[in-house]
Write an enzyme that holds these catalytic residues in place. Structure first.
Site, PDB file in Angstrom:
ATOM      1  N   LYS A  57       0.819  -1.209   0.000  1.00 51.31           N
ATOM      2  CA  LYS A  57       0.000   0.000   0.000  1.00 51.31           C
ATOM      3  C   LYS A  57       0.851   1.257   0.000  1.00 51.31           C
ATOM      4  O   LYS A  57       0.493   2.254  -0.608  1.00 51.31           O
ATOM      5  CB  LYS A  57      -0.954   0.011   1.198  1.00 51.31           C
ATOM      6  CG  LYS A  57      -2.167  -0.890   0.986  1.00 51.31           C
ATOM      7  CD  LYS A  57      -3.238  -0.661   2.021  1.00 51.31           C
ATOM      8  CE  LYS A  57      -4.453  -1.524   1.743  1.00 51.31           C
ATOM      9  NZ  LYS A  57      -5.395  -1.541   2.855  1.00 51.31           N
ATOM     10  N   LYS A  75      -5.905 -10.517  -8.811  1.00 47.65           N
ATOM     11  CA  LYS A  75      -7.266 -10.851  -8.391  1.00 47.65           C
ATOM     12  C   LYS A  75      -8.251  -9.740  -8.756  1.00 47.65           C
ATOM     13  O   LYS A  75      -7.863  -8.579  -8.898  1.00 47.65           O
ATOM     14  CB  LYS A  75      -7.312 -11.199  -6.904  1.00 47.65           C
ATOM     15  CG  LYS A  75      -7.031 -10.063  -5.962  1.00 47.65           C
ATOM     16  CD  LYS A  75      -7.309 -10.519  -4.533  1.00 47.65           C
ATOM     17  CE  LYS A  75      -7.534  -9.293  -3.671  1.00 47.65           C
ATOM     18  NZ  LYS A  75      -8.004  -9.551  -2.342  1.00 47.65           N
ATOM     19  N   LYS A 103     -12.489  -4.879  -6.038  1.00 45.93           N
ATOM     20  CA  LYS A 103     -13.534  -3.862  -6.144  1.00 45.93           C
ATOM     21  C   LYS A 103     -12.962  -2.454  -6.198  1.00 45.93           C
ATOM     22  O   LYS A 103     -13.655  -1.535  -6.600  1.00 45.93           O
ATOM     23  CB  LYS A 103     -14.539  -4.008  -5.010  1.00 45.93           C
ATOM     24  CG  LYS A 103     -13.963  -3.787  -3.627  1.00 45.93           C
ATOM     25  CD  LYS A 103     -15.043  -4.014  -2.597  1.00 45.93           C
ATOM     26  CE  LYS A 103     -14.510  -4.211  -1.197  1.00 45.93           C
ATOM     27  NZ  LYS A 103     -13.588  -3.201  -0.699  1.00 45.93           N
TER      28      LYS A 103
END
Ligand code: TRP
Length: 336
Positions: free
Chosen positions: A115, A197, A200
């Site tokens: 991140k 993957k 969202k």
């Protein structure tokens, strides 16, 4: 929740649009889980603000997530559905856990490293202590099982370590939670890049199918999904095709074998067009229920109120116990 059932707890961050990967990998299982366990499903809004959010959109999205939790079949009478920030005990426990969390453990978290690489302009301390908040979500309710994606395994390991450390330092207080990682096939990959993957929060919406996408959009996204130049429908052809077969299998409850058999002699275009229809039909009842309840703020607020009060009861007990063990002066003494 005084019974002999085990407790399951999970949470999703309200960032991006809930997509079929969340449904297949998590929410679909939650519906089964709620029958046999005490279950708590959170919308972890405090986690999501570790990344910059547009405030008005975040607020709207929390309601939208609540509606989607309900629309897929999570029953607010059987499970506790709550917004994390409505139960301040999450933050209270987080502080206590912070005081026993080694800095080194947090700096080893791969999600933190990822991140901060992606998010260079906003490396805040919330991103760093994120796993401690997650541990407090779990330990506050003495969860036994935590359904999470494989990417969360390290955070769960930290949670277990913190629980053990607290128990050893003070006295047995927390259950040691086990992760419940979904089996292969329920890990859904990006439509355009089947090596990563389906997420969202992906900025490229062609990579995912949202639970609220309309039929035309679903057809278009599946048509564009990356496969390969082979002709037979065979799971081993490519990651892209395997991913589409997994999605097909999950929505139709048909096995990979059955699907391959059925498409012998047929083309990728036949398979894709059927897959589009299967997804559309599966999402239809969810979308219908969603549109019925999304505008009913009174109904939604009642659910939030009742459920967070159930959650608070459990949370309050844990916090009182934890504060006492740590040596804090009880405030309850002063009042009663
Ligand atoms: N960190 C989790 C994720 O990104 C979300 C989360 C927060 C969570 N608190 C949790 C998951 C507690 C399970 C239990 O997927």
């Amino acid at each position: 929740m005084k019974n002999n059932k085990k407790t399951v707890l999970s949470g999703i961050q309200p960032s991006g649009e809930l997509c079929i990967a969340n449904y297949i990998g998590a929410m679909k299982n939650w519906i089964k889980i709620q029958e046999d366990y005490n279950s708590i499903f959170l919308i972890v809004d405090l986690h999501s603000i570790t990344v910059s959010q547009v405030p008005s959109e975040l607020r709207k999205r929390c309601y939208s997530y609540l509606c989607q939790y309900l629309a897929v079949g999570i029953d607010p009478e059987k499970s506790i559905i709550a917004i994390q920030s409505h139960i301040p005990e999450h933050l209270e426990l987080m502080w206590i856990l912070n005081t026993i969390t080694p800095l080194g453990d947090l700096s080893r978290m791969t999600q933190f490293k990822d991140k901060t690489k992606k998010n260079k302009e906003n490396i805040n301390s919330g991103l760093f202590t994120y796993p401690v908040l997650m541990a407090s979500d779990i330990l506050l309710y003495n969860a036994d099982l935590v359904p999470v994606g494989a990417d969360q395994k390290q955070h769960l390991e930290l949670t277990r370590n913190l629980a053990e450390k607290f128990n050893n330092k003070f006295s047995p207080t927390f259950s040691i939670p086990d992760p419940l990682i979904p089996e292969r096939g329920s890990r859904i990959m990006s439509l355009q890049d089947p090596n990563s993957k389906m997420s969202k929060s992906d900025a490229n919406l062609n990579n995912l199918i949202s639970l609220l996408d309309d039929p035309d959009l679903i057809v278009r996204k599946i048509k564009r999904a990356v496969t390969d130049s082979k002709s037979e429908i065979n799971y081993t052809n490519s990651k892209g095709l395997a991913n589409l077969i997994d999605i097909y299998s999950s929505f139709s409850e048909k096995s990979i074998d059955e699907i391959e058999q059925f498409y012998i002699g047929k083309q990728y275009s036949d398979f894709k067009s059927d897959l589009g229809q299967i997804i559309i039909e599966s999402l239809k009842p969810i979308q219908k229920k969603y549109s019925q309840i999304i505008k009913d703020k009174t109904y939604l607020d009642t659910i939030l109120k009742n459920n967070s009060s159930k959650a608070s009861q459990i949370a309050r007990k844990t916090i009182s116990k934890v504060y006492r063990k740590v040596g804090l002066v009880s405030k309850a003494r002063l009042i009663y």
